[in-house]
Design a protein around this motif. Structure first.
Motif, PDB file in Angstrom:
ATOM      1  N   PRO A  56      -0.767   4.981   0.296  1.00  0.00           N
ATOM      2  CA  PRO A  56      -0.475   6.430   0.275  1.00  0.00           C
ATOM      3  C   PRO A  56       0.833   6.762  -0.435  1.00  0.00           C
ATOM      4  CG  PRO A  56      -1.235   5.764   2.455  1.00  0.00           C
ATOM      5  CD  PRO A  56      -1.027   4.499   1.671  1.00  0.00           C
ATOM      6  N   GLN A  57       1.753   5.806  -0.506  1.00  0.00           N
ATOM      7  CA  GLN A  57       3.030   6.058  -1.177  1.00  0.00           C
ATOM      8  C   GLN A  57       2.879   6.203  -2.682  1.00  0.00           C
ATOM      9  OE1 GLN A  57       5.153   2.669   1.039  1.00  0.00           O
ATOM     10  NE2 GLN A  57       6.766   4.172   0.736  1.00  0.00           N
ATOM     11  N   ILE A  58       1.745   5.738  -3.232  1.00  0.00           N
ATOM     12  CA  ILE A  58       1.493   6.013  -4.651  1.00  0.00           C
ATOM     13  C   ILE A  58       0.327   7.000  -4.789  1.00  0.00           C
ATOM     14  CG2 ILE A  58       2.501   3.866  -5.521  1.00  0.00           C
ATOM     15  CD1 ILE A  58      -0.536   2.948  -5.950  1.00  0.00           C
ATOM     16  N   GLY A  59       0.073   7.732  -3.709  1.00  0.00           N
ATOM     17  CA  GLY A  59      -0.906   8.817  -3.758  1.00  0.00           C
ATOM     18  C   GLY A  59      -2.343   8.404  -3.502  1.00  0.00           C
ATOM     19  N   GLU A  60      -2.568   7.127  -3.078  1.00  0.00           N
ATOM     20  CA  GLU A  60      -3.929   6.651  -2.795  1.00  0.00           C
ATOM     21  C   GLU A  60      -4.093   6.569  -1.279  1.00  0.00           C
ATOM     22  OE1 GLU A  60      -6.136   5.976  -5.164  1.00  0.00           O
ATOM     23  OE2 GLU A  60      -4.856   5.928  -6.939  1.00  0.00           O
ATOM     24  N   SER A  61      -4.923   7.460  -0.738  1.00  0.00           N
ATOM     25  CA  SER A  61      -5.042   7.523   0.724  1.00  0.00           C
ATOM     26  C   SER A  61      -6.091   6.532   1.234  1.00  0.00           C
ATOM     27  CB  SER A  61      -5.396   8.951   1.148  1.00  0.00           C
ATOM     28  OG  SER A  61      -5.231   9.077   2.537  1.00  0.00           O
ATOM     29  N   ILE A  62      -5.774   5.253   1.089  1.00  0.00           N
ATOM     30  CA  ILE A  62      -6.667   4.171   1.537  1.00  0.00           C
ATOM     31  C   ILE A  62      -5.849   3.131   2.291  1.00  0.00           C
ATOM     32  CG2 ILE A  62      -8.458   4.421  -0.235  1.00  0.00           C
ATOM     33  CD1 ILE A  62      -7.012   2.218  -1.830  1.00  0.00           C
ATOM     34  N   GLN A  63      -6.565   2.348   3.149  1.00  0.00           N
ATOM     35  CA  GLN A  63      -5.860   1.422   4.040  1.00  0.00           C
ATOM     36  C   GLN A  63      -5.515   0.103   3.354  1.00  0.00           C
ATOM     37  OE1 GLN A  63      -7.293   0.991   8.037  1.00  0.00           O
ATOM     38  NE2 GLN A  63      -8.086   3.080   8.058  1.00  0.00           N
ATOM     39  N   LEU A  64      -4.477   0.183   2.552  1.00  0.00           N
ATOM     40  CA  LEU A  64      -4.004  -0.973   1.795  1.00  0.00           C
ATOM     41  C   LEU A  64      -2.481  -0.961   1.777  1.00  0.00           C
ATOM     42  CD1 LEU A  64      -4.002  -3.189  -0.508  1.00  0.00           C
ATOM     43  CD2 LEU A  64      -4.403  -1.305  -2.103  1.00  0.00           C
ATOM     44  N   LEU A  65      -1.900  -2.130   2.046  1.00  0.00           N
ATOM     45  CA  LEU A  65      -0.447  -2.247   1.913  1.00  0.00           C
ATOM     46  C   LEU A  65      -0.112  -3.624   1.360  1.00  0.00           C
ATOM     47  CD1 LEU A  65       0.968  -4.157   4.391  1.00  0.00           C
ATOM     48  CD2 LEU A  65       0.046  -2.284   5.743  1.00  0.00           C
ATOM     49  N   ILE A  66       1.053  -3.736   0.761  1.00  0.00           N
ATOM     50  CA  ILE A  66       1.525  -5.043   0.314  1.00  0.00           C
ATOM     51  C   ILE A  66       2.930  -5.270   0.865  1.00  0.00           C
ATOM     52  CG2 ILE A  66       0.140  -5.027  -1.799  1.00  0.00           C
ATOM     53  CD1 ILE A  66       2.730  -4.463  -3.343  1.00  0.00           C
ATOM     54  N   THR A  67       3.276  -6.527   1.050  1.00  0.00           N
ATOM     55  CA  THR A  67       4.631  -6.864   1.482  1.00  0.00           C
ATOM     56  C   THR A  67       5.100  -8.092   0.719  1.00  0.00           C
ATOM     57  OG1 THR A  67       3.964  -8.414   3.219  1.00  0.00           O
ATOM     58  CG2 THR A  67       4.209  -6.117   3.869  1.00  0.00           C
ATOM     59  N   ASP A  68       6.404  -8.187   0.573  1.00  0.00           N
ATOM     60  CA  ASP A  68       7.020  -9.417   0.079  1.00  0.00           C
ATOM     61  C   ASP A  68       8.359  -9.544   0.760  1.00  0.00           C
ATOM     62  OD1 ASP A  68       8.258 -11.518  -1.118  1.00  0.00           O
ATOM     63  OD2 ASP A  68       7.741 -10.937  -3.156  1.00  0.00           O
ATOM     64  N   ILE A  69       8.423 -10.362   1.787  1.00  0.00           N
ATOM     65  CA  ILE A  69       9.723 -10.589   2.410  1.00  0.00           C
ATOM     66  C   ILE A  69      10.070 -12.069   2.284  1.00  0.00           C
ATOM     67  CG2 ILE A  69       9.566  -8.643   3.981  1.00  0.00           C
ATOM     68  CD1 ILE A  69       9.251 -10.968   6.164  1.00  0.00           C
ATOM     69  N   GLY A  70       9.546 -12.679   1.224  1.00  0.00           N
ATOM     70  CA  GLY A  70       9.767 -14.097   0.999  1.00  0.00           C
ATOM     71  C   GLY A  70      11.209 -14.409   0.638  1.00  0.00           C
TER      72      GLY A  70
END
Ligand SMILES: [Zn+2]
Length: 172
Positions: free
Chosen positions: A50-64
């Motif tokens: 949603p933060q790029i305007g796509e209202s779908i259940q997707l997220l990414i993370t990188d805390i490596g």
């Protein structure tokens, strides 16, 4: 791949409950790659669709580890099934500029999610990683980290944003 615009508070898309993803195709993989490029460019350690305007259940993370370059992970249709303990950590958000604040979260969570092929996984996360996941999953439910603040702090921020917008200044 391309860098996408990051939507900022108070854009309505940030307040909508995102739709479940049912189709796992090349378009989805392309979107994930775009999100990764956008996150690293920002830079951030997590980004929800949603933060790029796509209202779908997707997220990414990188805390490596900082020495390991660009090792992000995509979580699709994530759901927290177990949670325990609590922790308070400082958070910020690419969609809520110029604000960081302490937020209380679960210390440890277990979540189920799908990868970009649609395979189901279960994952335990704790400490900082658990914070990032809870923050990003909130985005999929239309919740921002400022919603966890006291009403006083939240109102101060809203007033500040209004002033910035009236002045016609773009938030940094
Ligand atoms: Zn955020």
């Amino acid at each position: 791949m391309s860098i996408r615009r990051i939507y900022q508070y108070p854009e309505p898309v940030l307040r909508v409950k995102a739709k479940r993803i049912e189709v796992f195709n090349d378009d989805l993989k392309e979107l994930i790659a775009d999100m990764a490029e956008t996150m690293y460019d920002a830079p951030g350690i997590g980004l929800a669709a949603p933060q790029i305007g796509e209202s779908i259940q997707l997220l990414i993370t990188d805390i490596g580890d900082e020495r390991e370059e660009q090792r992000y992970k995509a979580f699709i249709n994530p759901q927290i099934i177990l949670s325990e303990g609590s922790q308070i950590d400082e958070e910020g958000c690419l969609s809520v500029p110029e604000l960081t604040a302490n937020v209380k979260r679960f210390k440890k969570i277990t979540l189920v999610y799908q990868d970009e092929e649609g395979n189901e996984h279960e994952l335990e996360a704790e400490d900082r990683f658990a914070v990032v996941l809870q923050h990003e999953i909130d985005h999929l439910n239309g919740i921002l980290f400022i919603d966890h603040l006291t009403p006083l702090k939240r109102n101060l921020y809203k007033k500040k944003m209004k002033k910035t917008m009236v002045a016609g200044k773009e938030p940094a």
